[in-house]
Design a protein around this motif. Structure first.
Motif, mmCIF file in Angstrom:
data_model
loop_
_atom_site.group_PDB
_atom_site.id
_atom_site.type_symbol
_atom_site.label_atom_id
_atom_site.label_comp_id
_atom_site.label_asym_id
_atom_site.label_seq_id
_atom_site.Cartn_x
_atom_site.Cartn_y
_atom_site.Cartn_z
ATOM 1 N N TYR A 157 17.239 65.399 -16.686
ATOM 2 C CA TYR A 157 17.133 64.823 -15.340
ATOM 3 C C TYR A 157 17.530 63.350 -15.357
ATOM 4 O O TYR A 157 17.124 62.605 -16.268
ATOM 5 C CB TYR A 157 15.697 64.898 -14.822
ATOM 6 N N PHE A 196 10.929 72.618 -13.426
ATOM 7 C CA PHE A 196 11.469 73.804 -14.102
ATOM 8 C C PHE A 196 12.710 73.352 -14.849
ATOM 9 O O PHE A 196 13.643 72.825 -14.227
ATOM 10 C CB PHE A 196 11.844 74.839 -13.034
ATOM 11 N N VAL A 242 15.337 73.763 -18.655
ATOM 12 C CA VAL A 242 15.716 74.335 -19.948
ATOM 13 C C VAL A 242 16.465 73.249 -20.722
ATOM 14 O O VAL A 242 17.317 72.545 -20.155
ATOM 15 C CB VAL A 242 16.628 75.574 -19.739
ATOM 16 N N TRP A 253 20.219 74.828 -24.853
ATOM 17 C CA TRP A 253 19.874 76.236 -24.622
ATOM 18 C C TRP A 253 20.294 76.718 -23.237
ATOM 19 O O TRP A 253 20.006 77.866 -22.870
ATOM 20 C CB TRP A 253 18.371 76.439 -24.801
ATOM 21 N N GLY A 282 20.647 82.374 -20.530
ATOM 22 C CA GLY A 282 19.730 83.303 -19.876
ATOM 23 C C GLY A 282 18.268 82.884 -19.955
ATOM 24 O O GLY A 282 17.392 83.621 -19.489
ATOM 25 N N VAL A 283 17.995 81.697 -20.505
ATOM 26 C CA VAL A 283 16.596 81.264 -20.650
ATOM 27 C C VAL A 283 15.980 80.960 -19.278
ATOM 28 O O VAL A 283 14.839 81.353 -18.995
ATOM 29 C CB VAL A 283 16.504 80.024 -21.572
ATOM 30 N N GLU A 335 11.444 72.968 -4.266
ATOM 31 C CA GLU A 335 12.474 72.080 -3.742
ATOM 32 C C GLU A 335 13.601 71.986 -4.764
ATOM 33 O O GLU A 335 13.344 72.019 -5.970
ATOM 34 C CB GLU A 335 11.936 70.654 -3.493
ATOM 35 N N VAL A 336 14.817 71.843 -4.268
ATOM 36 C CA VAL A 336 15.972 71.678 -5.164
ATOM 37 C C VAL A 336 16.977 70.759 -4.475
ATOM 38 O O VAL A 336 17.126 70.794 -3.249
ATOM 39 C CB VAL A 336 16.584 73.056 -5.532
ATOM 40 N N ASN A 356 22.455 70.353 -6.933
ATOM 41 C CA ASN A 356 22.089 71.051 -8.172
ATOM 42 C C ASN A 356 22.607 72.499 -8.142
ATOM 43 O O ASN A 356 21.869 73.449 -7.855
ATOM 44 C CB ASN A 356 20.568 71.022 -8.362
ATOM 45 N N ARG A 391 22.163 78.321 -7.764
ATOM 46 C CA ARG A 391 22.681 79.666 -8.108
ATOM 47 C C ARG A 391 21.586 80.525 -8.727
ATOM 48 O O ARG A 391 21.462 81.705 -8.432
ATOM 49 C CB ARG A 391 23.845 79.535 -9.087
ATOM 50 N N LEU A 392 20.814 79.894 -9.622
ATOM 51 C CA LEU A 392 19.713 80.629 -10.262
ATOM 52 C C LEU A 392 18.736 81.142 -9.203
ATOM 53 O O LEU A 392 18.382 82.334 -9.189
ATOM 54 C CB LEU A 392 19.003 79.715 -11.268
ATOM 55 N N GLN A 395 20.050 83.949 -7.098
ATOM 56 C CA GLN A 395 20.093 85.243 -7.807
ATOM 57 C C GLN A 395 18.778 85.991 -7.699
ATOM 58 O O GLN A 395 18.742 87.206 -7.736
ATOM 59 C CB GLN A 395 20.380 85.037 -9.299
HETATM 60 C C1 LIG Z 1 18.769 75.135 -13.649
HETATM 61 C C2 LIG Z 1 18.469 75.501 -15.125
HETATM 62 C C3 LIG Z 1 16.964 75.638 -15.285
HETATM 63 C C4 LIG Z 1 19.142 76.868 -15.412
HETATM 64 O O1 LIG Z 1 18.731 77.264 -16.719
HETATM 65 P P1 LIG Z 1 19.676 78.123 -17.682
HETATM 66 O O2 LIG Z 1 18.853 78.585 -18.806
HETATM 67 O O3 LIG Z 1 20.922 77.381 -17.981
HETATM 68 O O4 LIG Z 1 20.025 79.340 -16.706
HETATM 69 P P2 LIG Z 1 20.570 80.785 -17.134
HETATM 70 O O5 LIG Z 1 21.421 80.700 -18.358
HETATM 71 O O6 LIG Z 1 19.421 81.718 -17.151
HETATM 72 O O7 LIG Z 1 21.520 81.098 -15.909
HETATM 73 C C5 LIG Z 1 20.995 81.650 -14.729
HETATM 74 C C6 LIG Z 1 21.970 81.485 -13.591
HETATM 75 O O8 LIG Z 1 21.961 80.126 -13.162
HETATM 76 C C7 LIG Z 1 23.276 79.776 -12.724
HETATM 77 N N1 LIG Z 1 23.735 78.673 -13.551
HETATM 78 C C8 LIG Z 1 23.150 78.179 -14.665
HETATM 79 N N2 LIG Z 1 23.834 77.108 -15.110
HETATM 80 C C9 LIG Z 1 24.862 76.935 -14.265
HETATM 81 C C10 LIG Z 1 25.911 75.989 -14.183
HETATM 82 N N3 LIG Z 1 26.029 74.998 -15.087
HETATM 83 N N4 LIG Z 1 26.788 76.085 -13.150
HETATM 84 C C11 LIG Z 1 26.682 77.069 -12.247
HETATM 85 N N5 LIG Z 1 25.708 78.010 -12.263
HETATM 86 C C12 LIG Z 1 24.806 77.932 -13.264
HETATM 87 C C13 LIG Z 1 24.149 80.991 -12.878
HETATM 88 O O9 LIG Z 1 24.108 81.699 -11.640
HETATM 89 C C14 LIG Z 1 23.419 81.778 -13.949
HETATM 90 O O10 LIG Z 1 23.629 83.144 -13.875
HETATM 91 P P3 LIG Z 1 24.890 83.825 -14.652
HETATM 92 O O11 LIG Z 1 24.755 83.425 -16.084
HETATM 93 O O12 LIG Z 1 24.665 85.278 -14.408
HETATM 94 O O13 LIG Z 1 26.111 83.255 -14.004
HETATM 95 C C15 LIG Z 1 19.065 74.472 -16.100
HETATM 96 O O14 LIG Z 1 20.410 74.241 -15.772
HETATM 97 C C16 LIG Z 1 18.331 73.152 -16.122
HETATM 98 O O15 LIG Z 1 17.318 73.003 -16.801
HETATM 99 N N6 LIG Z 1 18.839 72.154 -15.378
HETATM 100 C C17 LIG Z 1 18.227 70.821 -15.360
HETATM 101 C C18 LIG Z 1 16.881 70.838 -14.665
HETATM 102 C C19 LIG Z 1 16.975 71.427 -13.286
HETATM 103 O O16 LIG Z 1 17.905 71.154 -12.525
HETATM 104 N N7 LIG Z 1 15.972 72.255 -12.934
HETATM 105 C C20 LIG Z 1 15.869 72.852 -11.623
HETATM 106 C C21 LIG Z 1 15.246 71.862 -10.698
HETATM 107 S S1 LIG Z 1 14.974 72.547 -9.074
#
Ligand SMILES: CC(C)(COP(=O)(O)OP(=O)(O)OC[C@H]1O[C@@H](n2cnc3c(N)ncnc32)[C@H](O)[C@@H]1OP(=O)(O)O)[C@@H](O)C(=O)NCCC(=O)NCCS
Length: 162
Positions: free
Chosen positions: A34, A80, A82, A86, A90-91, A114-115, A119, A124-125, A128
């Motif tokens: 962040y 939230f 990851v 990593w 899919g985490v 909130e998002v 982002n 997208r997550l 889904q």
């Molecule tokens: C948002 C976050 C939690 C996703 O975690 P992740 O482990 O990378 O997500 P996943 O690998 O399980 O992917 C799930 C879905 O998210 C979306 N996604 C994840 N990263 C993405 C990216 N860089 N660009 C576009 N879509 C993305 C996709 O739809 C993906 O599904 P797919 O693999 O079937 O296309 C991670 O990017 C993160 O920690 N970001 C920083 C903190 C944050 O923004 N948290 C949310 C605050 S509201």
């Protein structure tokens, strides 16, 4: 309390309630992912407030976390994330699935969050999993140039009757 799930990239993910001594690792991920991170004090307050604070572990390493405030039949996902190395494995999906299953088993009605509109990964997550936009919170987040709005999302939970 813990649970185990897997993703194609990671055969075994464990979800375990965060303890105080995990919070340095949490804060390290937080400041990596962040631009405007929570402080370790924010996480400590969350643990002390009895929010649900979950860590996601793989191979003995903390790789993600979620902070959830629950009141009556509603859960509010406050944080939230990851760890960057990593991400896209899919985490995030597995951690969110775990939270939704817990909410359903706990007979909650809804999860709110909130998002930032900027982002894309988060949006997208959440899409889904069927989260719907319920509103916009003006100037909710700090941003490099002033403030950024938040999209306010919600997911209705299908209750699991055990
Ligand atoms: C948002 C976050 C939690 C996703 O975690 P992740 O482990 O990378 O997500 P996943 O690998 O399980 O992917 C799930 C879905 O998210 C979306 N996604 C994840 N990263 C993405 C990216 N860089 N660009 C576009 N879509 C993305 C996709 O739809 C993906 O599904 P797919 O693999 O079937 O296309 C991670 O990017 C993160 O920690 N970001 C920083 C903190 C944050 O923004 N948290 C949310 C605050 S509201």
């Amino acid at each position: 309390m813990s649970a185990v799930l897997s993703t194609p990239a990671c055969p075994e993910l464990s979800f375990v309630a965060l303890r105080e001594h995990d919070l340095f690792a949490v804060a390290a991920i937080e400041s990596d992912v962040y631009v405007f991170p929570w402080t370790i004090g924010n996480f400590r307050d969350s643990v002390l407030s009895a929010y649900e604070c979950w860590g996601c572990w793989a191979c003995g390493e903390l790789i993600g976390y979620a902070i959830v405030m629950t009141a009556l039949e509603e859960a509010h996902l406050l944080n939230f994330a990851v760890a960057s190395k990593w991400q896209r494995c899919g985490v995030g999906k597995a951690l969110l699935r775990f939270l939704i299953d817990r909410a359903a088993a706990g007979r909650l009605d809804v999860i709110y969050l909130e998002v930032r509109p900027s982002n894309l990964a988060g949006l997208r997550l959440y899409e889904q999993f069927g989260f719907k936009q319920l509103g916009v919170r003006k100037d909710y987040y700090p941003a490099m140039a002033g403030r950024e709005d938040a999209l306010f999302l919600g997911l209705s939970i299908v209750r699991k009757i055990l």
